[in-house]
Design an enzyme around this catalytic site. Structure first.
Site, mmCIF file in Angstrom:
data_model
loop_
_atom_site.group_PDB
_atom_site.id
_atom_site.type_symbol
_atom_site.label_atom_id
_atom_site.label_comp_id
_atom_site.label_asym_id
_atom_site.label_seq_id
_atom_site.Cartn_x
_atom_site.Cartn_y
_atom_site.Cartn_z
ATOM 1 N N ARG A 1 1.237 -1.737 0.530
ATOM 2 C CA ARG A 1 -0.057 0.271 -0.013
ATOM 3 C C ARG A 1 0.927 1.110 -0.040
ATOM 4 N NH1 ARG A 1 -3.882 -1.925 5.416
ATOM 5 N NH2 ARG A 1 -1.833 -2.662 5.212
ATOM 6 N N LYS B 1 1.347 1.891 7.302
ATOM 7 C CA LYS B 1 2.193 0.839 8.348
ATOM 8 C C LYS B 1 2.944 1.634 9.471
ATOM 9 C CE LYS B 1 0.183 -2.638 8.801
ATOM 10 N NZ LYS B 1 -0.848 -2.729 10.373
ATOM 11 N N TYR C 1 -1.361 3.699 10.700
ATOM 12 C CA TYR C 1 -1.382 3.003 11.790
ATOM 13 C C TYR C 1 0.226 2.621 12.023
ATOM 14 C CZ TYR C 1 -5.317 1.975 8.590
ATOM 15 O OH TYR C 1 -6.308 1.830 8.443
ATOM 16 N N HIS D 1 0.047 1.374 16.141
ATOM 17 C CA HIS D 1 -0.588 -0.042 17.305
ATOM 18 C C HIS D 1 0.739 -0.350 17.749
ATOM 19 C CE1 HIS D 1 -3.820 -1.646 13.982
ATOM 20 N NE2 HIS D 1 -2.721 -1.118 12.919
ATOM 21 N N GLU E 1 -5.394 4.465 13.779
ATOM 22 C CA GLU E 1 -6.592 3.472 13.887
ATOM 23 C C GLU E 1 -7.197 4.281 15.097
ATOM 24 O OE1 GLU E 1 -3.279 2.996 14.089
ATOM 25 O OE2 GLU E 1 -2.410 2.498 16.722
ATOM 26 N N ASP F 1 -20.893 -11.891 19.987
ATOM 27 C CA ASP F 1 -20.162 -10.398 20.603
ATOM 28 C C ASP F 1 -20.581 -9.936 22.108
ATOM 29 O OD1 ASP F 1 -19.520 -8.457 19.240
ATOM 30 O OD2 ASP F 1 -20.511 -6.728 20.778
ATOM 31 N N VAL G 1 -12.238 -9.434 17.567
ATOM 32 C CA VAL G 1 -12.801 -8.379 18.594
ATOM 33 C C VAL G 1 -11.429 -7.185 18.865
ATOM 34 C CG1 VAL G 1 -13.328 -9.688 20.182
ATOM 35 C CG2 VAL G 1 -11.154 -9.388 20.115
ATOM 36 N N LEU G 2 -11.341 -5.596 19.134
ATOM 37 C CA LEU G 2 -11.114 -4.998 19.173
ATOM 38 C C LEU G 2 -11.559 -3.916 20.213
ATOM 39 C CD1 LEU G 2 -9.480 -2.279 17.174
ATOM 40 C CD2 LEU G 2 -11.642 -1.596 16.875
ATOM 41 N N ASP H 1 -2.859 -7.127 15.188
ATOM 42 C CA ASP H 1 -2.072 -5.966 15.134
ATOM 43 C C ASP H 1 -2.062 -5.313 16.733
ATOM 44 O OD1 ASP H 1 -4.571 -5.200 14.800
ATOM 45 O OD2 ASP H 1 -3.863 -4.446 12.628
ATOM 46 N N ALA I 1 -0.054 -9.846 10.287
ATOM 47 C CA ALA I 1 -0.078 -8.164 11.038
ATOM 48 C C ALA I 1 -0.854 -7.487 9.656
ATOM 49 C CB ALA I 1 0.479 -7.811 12.191
ATOM 50 N N ASN I 2 -0.915 -7.695 8.728
ATOM 51 C CA ASN I 2 -1.164 -6.571 7.611
ATOM 52 C C ASN I 2 -1.877 -7.018 6.206
ATOM 53 O OD1 ASN I 2 0.733 -7.773 7.018
ATOM 54 N ND2 ASN I 2 1.959 -5.810 5.325
ATOM 55 N N MET I 3 -2.822 -7.967 7.041
ATOM 56 C CA MET I 3 -4.013 -8.174 5.991
ATOM 57 C C MET I 3 -3.805 -7.461 4.356
ATOM 58 S SD MET I 3 -6.403 -10.814 8.394
ATOM 59 C CE MET I 3 -6.986 -11.413 6.710
HETATM 60 C C1 PYR Z 1 -3.819 -2.480 8.613
HETATM 61 O O1 PYR Z 1 -4.302 -2.660 7.294
HETATM 62 O O2 PYR Z 1 -2.734 -3.022 8.053
HETATM 63 C C2 PYR Z 1 -3.740 -1.804 9.964
HETATM 64 O O3 PYR Z 1 -3.002 -1.691 10.787
HETATM 65 C C3 PYR Z 1 -5.158 -1.515 10.122
#
Ligand code: PYR
Length: 363
Positions: free
Chosen positions: A15, A75, A94, A96, A118, A198, A239-240, A270, A299-301
């Protein structure tokens, strides 16, 4: 303002912080943009596209970091990028930080002002700069899980949707937010038997109204989670806790008692992950096996579908980039309390309460 867009260096991260279309908007507001050579290659945007949009192309990442007042990237900065950040600079990306004390410590030492996508909020209590990537990751989690259920990946050898005469796979989704609802959309579409768990009955009611009786909903007691996980072929962790570490909803003991060849996809990785057995992986080496359970914990799908993800991300981030550049970060944050929630680190201090709590420091 001088805005720098470096090429991402995280493993298999394709990206880019600003598309050529976003650069054009930023330049139209009177700002200067430097883009690192080949930064847009992963989304099919060449250096000439950026030049046409008004950017200058820079070969040397160190020179870009040294010059830019605002760094816009995707990232969290990697160690080689962190040493290039300094006081007087704003980083917008981002981050994290909750599960990453080393990054937090490097950013604190650098003196940079770090605003995390985020934790930026909105009037509805949502996370508008995380939401597009949560949509992507939620949808991708089902296709990642489907692949892991194949034998050669170590899975049970199941087709998610089954076929006439053979029952579909059982998918359990932990968390009914943006990731969870997008995972449900795809898993139901493919014909799997889907249960979403949930702790909020209001969230389950909304999901029930949206998807109808095809979607099973379950209130998240420890008993319910355990029963659902032990019965599942694929568990998606969605979950977040904004800014904070993800709760470990699935213990090592539960993982040990799952069906051999079952799969867990931890989209919460992440933020530390919601399976006790999770650890971050990369697109280069995405899975590992614990107690015969296949774990996919990239971690970065969204980085794998870089074009879709970058376009979706820019649609959300561009208004914030323009506000930061037009007004300067202090005024932009004073004018917009939701953008202000993005402030994670400033002048050597952790500013976000959730991040501070997770890191065990005073906000
Ligand atoms: C990402 O899409 O890689 C995030 O860290 C949300």
């Amino acid at each position: 303002m001088l805005i720098g867009v470096p090429r991402e260096i995280k493993v298999h991260e394709y990206r880019v912080g600003l598309t050529p279309a976003s650069v054009r908007e930023v330049v139209a507001h009177g700002h200067e943009v430097i883009v690192e050579r080949d930064a847009g290659r992963g989304i099919g945007a060449g250096d000439d596209d950026y030049r046409r949009a008004g950017a200058r192309i820079e070969d040397d990442a160190a020179a870009l970091y040294a010059a830019a007042e605002l760094i816009v990237k995707v990232k969290e900065p990697q160690p080689a990028e962190r040493v290039r950040l300094g006081a007087g600079q704003v980083l917008f990306a981002y981050l994290h930080l909750a599960p990453d004390p080393q990054q937090a410590s490097d950013l604190l030492a650098s003196g940079v002002t770090a605003i995390a996508y985020e934790t930026v909020s909105d009037v509805d209590g949502g996370l508008p700069l995380l939401a597009p990537m949560s949509e992507v990751a939620g949808r991708m989690s089902v296709q990642a899980g489907a692949h892991c259920l194949e034998k050669e990946a170590g899975g049970r050898g199941l087709l998610l949707g089954g076929v006439p005469g053979v029952e579909p796979a059982r998918v359990v989704i932990l968390g009914g937010g943006v990731v969870g609802s997008n995972a449900a959309l795809i898993a139901l579409g493919i014909g799997a038997a889907v249960t979403i768990v949930d702790r909020s009955v209001a969230v389950l009611r909304r999901l029930g109204d949206r998807f109808g009786p095809q979607l099973h909903t379950l209130h998240a007691s420890t008993d319910a989670i355990e029963a659902a996980v032990l019965d599942a072929d694929l568990v998606i962790g969605a979950v977040l806790v904004p800014g904070g570490a993800a709760p470990k909803l699935v213990t090592r003991d539960m993982v040990r008692r799952m069906r051999p060849g079952a799969v867990v996809v931890d989209v919460a990785i992440d933020q530390g992950g919601c399976f006790e057995t999770s650890r971050p992986t990369t697109h280069a080496d995405p899975i590992f096996i614990v107690d015969e359970i296949v774990h996919y914990c990239v971690a970065n799908m969204p980085g794998a579908v870089a074009r879709t993800s970058t376009l979706a991300l820019n649609a959300a981030t561009l208004p914030c980039v323009l506000a930061l550049a037009d007004k300067g970060w202090r005024q932009a944050l004073r004018d917009d309390p939701h953008l202000a929630r993005g402030l994670n680190i400033c002048a050597g201090r952790v500013m976000h309460p959730g991040v501070a709590e997770a890191l065990g420091v005073e906000p």
